[in-house]
Design a protein around this motif. Structure first.
Motif, PDB file in Angstrom:
ATOM      1  N   LEU A 263      13.061   2.009  -8.994  1.00 28.29           N
ATOM      2  CA  LEU A 263      13.008   2.425  -7.595  1.00 28.29           C
ATOM      3  C   LEU A 263      13.914   3.632  -7.374  1.00 28.29           C
ATOM      4  O   LEU A 263      15.002   3.722  -7.941  1.00 28.29           O
ATOM      5  N   THR A 264      13.448   4.541  -6.543  1.00 27.15           N
ATOM      6  CA  THR A 264      14.244   5.708  -6.196  1.00 27.15           C
ATOM      7  C   THR A 264      14.359   5.811  -4.687  1.00 27.15           C
ATOM      8  O   THR A 264      13.557   5.220  -3.942  1.00 27.15           O
ATOM      9  N   LYS A 265      15.362   6.525  -4.236  1.00 26.77           N
ATOM     10  CA  LYS A 265      15.454   6.817  -2.803  1.00 26.77           C
ATOM     11  C   LYS A 265      14.204   7.576  -2.392  1.00 26.77           C
ATOM     12  O   LYS A 265      13.863   8.601  -2.991  1.00 26.77           O
ATOM     13  N   ASN A 266      13.514   7.092  -1.393  1.00 24.57           N
ATOM     14  CA  ASN A 266      12.271   7.707  -0.945  1.00 24.57           C
ATOM     15  C   ASN A 266      12.575   9.048  -0.280  1.00 24.57           C
ATOM     16  O   ASN A 266      13.193   9.084   0.791  1.00 24.57           O
ATOM     17  N   PRO A 267      12.178  10.169  -0.896  1.00 26.85           N
ATOM     18  CA  PRO A 267      12.521  11.481  -0.333  1.00 26.85           C
ATOM     19  C   PRO A 267      11.996  11.705   1.077  1.00 26.85           C
ATOM     20  O   PRO A 267      12.539  12.521   1.824  1.00 26.85           O
ATOM     21  N   ILE A 268      10.943  10.965   1.441  1.00 29.05           N
ATOM     22  CA  ILE A 268      10.318  11.173   2.748  1.00 29.05           C
ATOM     23  C   ILE A 268      11.022  10.379   3.850  1.00 29.05           C
ATOM     24  O   ILE A 268      10.878  10.672   5.032  1.00 29.05           O
ATOM     25  N   HIS A 269      11.806   9.382   3.458  1.00 28.33           N
ATOM     26  CA  HIS A 269      12.448   8.530   4.462  1.00 28.33           C
ATOM     27  C   HIS A 269      13.534   9.301   5.209  1.00 28.33           C
ATOM     28  O   HIS A 269      14.338  10.005   4.595  1.00 28.33           O
TER      29      HIS A 269
ATOM     30  N   SER B 162       0.837  -1.197   0.000  1.00 27.90           N
ATOM     31  CA  SER B 162       0.000   0.000   0.000  1.00 27.90           C
ATOM     32  C   SER B 162       0.877   1.253   0.000  1.00 27.90           C
ATOM     33  O   SER B 162       2.063   1.214   0.360  1.00 27.90           O
ATOM     34  N   ARG B 163       0.297   2.370  -0.413  1.00 24.27           N
ATOM     35  CA  ARG B 163       1.058   3.622  -0.450  1.00 24.27           C
ATOM     36  C   ARG B 163       1.578   3.988   0.940  1.00 24.27           C
ATOM     37  O   ARG B 163       2.735   4.413   1.087  1.00 24.27           O
ATOM     38  N   ASP B 164       0.747   3.842   1.955  1.00 21.79           N
ATOM     39  CA  ASP B 164       1.160   4.213   3.311  1.00 21.79           C
ATOM     40  C   ASP B 164       2.352   3.378   3.760  1.00 21.79           C
ATOM     41  O   ASP B 164       3.301   3.907   4.357  1.00 21.79           O
ATOM     42  N   ASP B 165       2.288   2.070   3.499  1.00 22.22           N
ATOM     43  CA  ASP B 165       3.408   1.213   3.895  1.00 22.22           C
ATOM     44  C   ASP B 165       4.648   1.503   3.049  1.00 22.22           C
ATOM     45  O   ASP B 165       5.772   1.516   3.556  1.00 22.22           O
ATOM     46  N   ALA B 166       4.440   1.736   1.732  1.00 23.02           N
ATOM     47  CA  ALA B 166       5.573   1.994   0.836  1.00 23.02           C
ATOM     48  C   ALA B 166       6.305   3.273   1.229  1.00 23.02           C
ATOM     49  O   ALA B 166       7.537   3.354   1.110  1.00 23.02           O
ATOM     50  N   LEU B 167       5.583   4.271   1.716  1.00 20.81           N
ATOM     51  CA  LEU B 167       6.203   5.541   2.084  1.00 20.81           C
ATOM     52  C   LEU B 167       7.058   5.437   3.341  1.00 20.81           C
ATOM     53  O   LEU B 167       7.762   6.399   3.692  1.00 20.81           O
ATOM     54  N   THR B 168       7.033   4.299   4.022  1.00 20.57           N
ATOM     55  CA  THR B 168       7.916   4.084   5.174  1.00 20.57           C
ATOM     56  C   THR B 168       9.194   3.354   4.768  1.00 20.57           C
ATOM     57  O   THR B 168      10.086   3.174   5.595  1.00 20.57           O
ATOM     58  N   MET B 169       9.295   2.936   3.492  1.00 17.93           N
ATOM     59  CA  MET B 169      10.446   2.191   3.004  1.00 17.93           C
ATOM     60  C   MET B 169      11.536   3.126   2.486  1.00 17.93           C
ATOM     61  O   MET B 169      11.264   4.252   2.088  1.00 17.93           O
ATOM     62  N   ARG B 170      12.766   2.628   2.445  1.00 18.53           N
ATOM     63  CA  ARG B 170      13.900   3.438   1.987  1.00 18.53           C
ATOM     64  C   ARG B 170      13.851   3.665   0.474  1.00 18.53           C
ATOM     65  O   ARG B 170      14.251   4.716  -0.018  1.00 18.53           O
ATOM     66  N   TYR B 171      13.383   2.677  -0.267  1.00 19.14           N
ATOM     67  CA  TYR B 171      13.314   2.768  -1.720  1.00 19.14           C
ATOM     68  C   TYR B 171      11.872   2.545  -2.161  1.00 19.14           C
ATOM     69  O   TYR B 171      11.173   1.668  -1.623  1.00 19.14           O
ATOM     70  N   ILE B 172      11.439   3.318  -3.150  1.00 18.93           N
ATOM     71  CA  ILE B 172      10.034   3.255  -3.564  1.00 18.93           C
ATOM     72  C   ILE B 172       9.923   3.479  -5.069  1.00 18.93           C
ATOM     73  O   ILE B 172      10.764   4.166  -5.682  1.00 18.93           O
ATOM     74  N   GLN B 173       8.900   2.894  -5.667  1.00 13.85           N
ATOM     75  CA  GLN B 173       8.617   3.061  -7.099  1.00 13.85           C
ATOM     76  C   GLN B 173       7.875   4.378  -7.311  1.00 13.85           C
ATOM     77  O   GLN B 173       6.760   4.548  -6.831  1.00 13.85           O
ATOM     78  N   HIS B 174       8.488   5.306  -8.043  1.00  6.57           N
ATOM     79  CA  HIS B 174       7.879   6.632  -8.193  1.00  6.57           C
ATOM     80  C   HIS B 174       6.813   6.683  -9.277  1.00  6.57           C
ATOM     81  O   HIS B 174       5.908   7.514  -9.226  1.00  6.57           O
ATOM     82  N   SER B 175       6.899   5.806 -10.295  1.00  4.50           N
ATOM     83  CA  SER B 175       5.939   5.796 -11.403  1.00  4.50           C
ATOM     84  C   SER B 175       5.497   4.373 -11.674  1.00  4.50           C
ATOM     85  O   SER B 175       6.303   3.440 -11.562  1.00  4.50           O
ATOM     86  N   PRO B 176       4.229   4.162 -12.035  1.00  3.51           N
ATOM     87  CA  PRO B 176       3.793   2.808 -12.395  1.00  3.51           C
ATOM     88  C   PRO B 176       4.437   2.372 -13.702  1.00  3.51           C
ATOM     89  O   PRO B 176       4.999   3.199 -14.441  1.00  3.51           O
TER      90      PRO B 176
END
Length: 295
Positions: A139-145, A38-52
């Motif tokens: 995957l990109t470095k999650n800016p929010i992490h 889910s988006r909420d869980d993904a936003l807590t990860m270090r790396y995340i997919q920015h575009s589908p």
């Protein structure tokens, strides 16, 4: 001061507007694989997919230099400021340019021009900041992490043409062994659809599932030639886009008309003017050669 802050991207805007997938792939450790969540869980990860896989919403460059932020903001080499820079303690960073409503479809086999332009823009930005051409881009470095130090740039998105620089190549390589980043999508589209159009005639009496499986096999074969292959989900999306479009739009009359049009173009390649130009060049060459031997 408040006005200046309002002009910069923020964590909230990145998480709500820039991040596109409803269920992104994400992970804390790249070597352990990536998983959809889910988006909420993904936003807590270090790396995340920015575009589908189907839609490019941002262009991200991996700048593997300790002065990545300086390359991005302080001494730009003719490139616009990125919307965000997420850097590790070593200074190495991912630089992101947000496309907003000007996102690019990656699975529409009928509109390759925007994807080709995005490929060229990506290469130009990579050259400008000294980026890593082998970066896959999913995957990109999650800016929010909190592990990354994120520097935000303009809050407004760019169009592709806004991101063109003196480094943007007029034509990007399409050979599989030279393709990286978005170039892999372009190469797969071009190679697979060019192969699939004439193949439809021999397989038109089969089922749609059999046809899609055949196109998928071809896309998979192209993917194996890349130094950094695309994820299977992207290969499948590309294959199904090409296969479904051909299966839906082709019939015997359409196929025959297309083949006739191609044959007509092929027959007109050697126009009288071209034949005369070739004859003139050949005559000049023969005369020069004769004079050289005579001397």
């Amino acid at each position: 001061m408040d006005t200046a802050k309002a002009l910069l991207l923020s964590d909230e805007q990145w998480g709500s507007d820039v991040l596109l997938p409803h269920r992104p792939f994400a992970t804390n450790h790249l070597e352990h694989g990536q998983y959809r969540m889910s988006r909420d869980d993904a936003l807590t990860m270090r790396y995340i997919q920015h575009s589908p896989h189907a839609l490019l919403g941002s262009i991200v460059i991996d700048c593997d230099h300790p002065d990545a932020a300086m390359r991005a903001f302080e001494k730009p080499s003719d490139h616009p400021e990125p919307n965000w820079v997420s850097q590790s303690p070593s200074g190495r960073a991912h630089l992101g340019w947000w496309l907003g409503d000007h996102r690019v479809c990656r699975t529409d086999s009928a509109r390759l021009s925007p994807l080709r332009l995005a490929h060229r823009i990506e290469r130009g930005l990579c050259i400008s900041v000294g980026g890593d051409f082998s970066y896959g881009g999913q995957l990109t470095k999650n800016p929010i992490h909190p592990e990354w130090e994120t520097l935000y740039g303009p809050a407004d998105p760019y169009t592709l043409r806004d991101l063109a620089t003196i480094h943007t190549p007029r034509q990007a390589p399409r050979r599989p062994d030279r393709s990286a980043g978005l170039g892999r999508n372009v190469t797969m589209f071009d190679t697979a659809r060019t192969w699939a159009y004439p193949q439809w005639w021999s397989h038109r009496d089969g089922t749609a599932d059999q046809w899609l499986q055949l196109v998928l096999q071809r896309c998979h074969a192209v993917n194996t030639e890349f130094a950094d292959p695309l994820p299977f989900v992207e290969v499948r999306a590309t294959a199904y886009s090409i296969g479904k479009w051909i299966w839906r739009n082709f019939d015997e009359a359409t196929f025959r008309a297309r083949q006739a049009a191609r044959g007509s173009k092929g027959g007109k390649v050697m126009t009288p003017a071209k034949r005369e130009a070739n004859r003139t060049r050949a005559t000049k060459f023969d005369l020069a050669t004769a004079l050289e031997y005579a001397l």
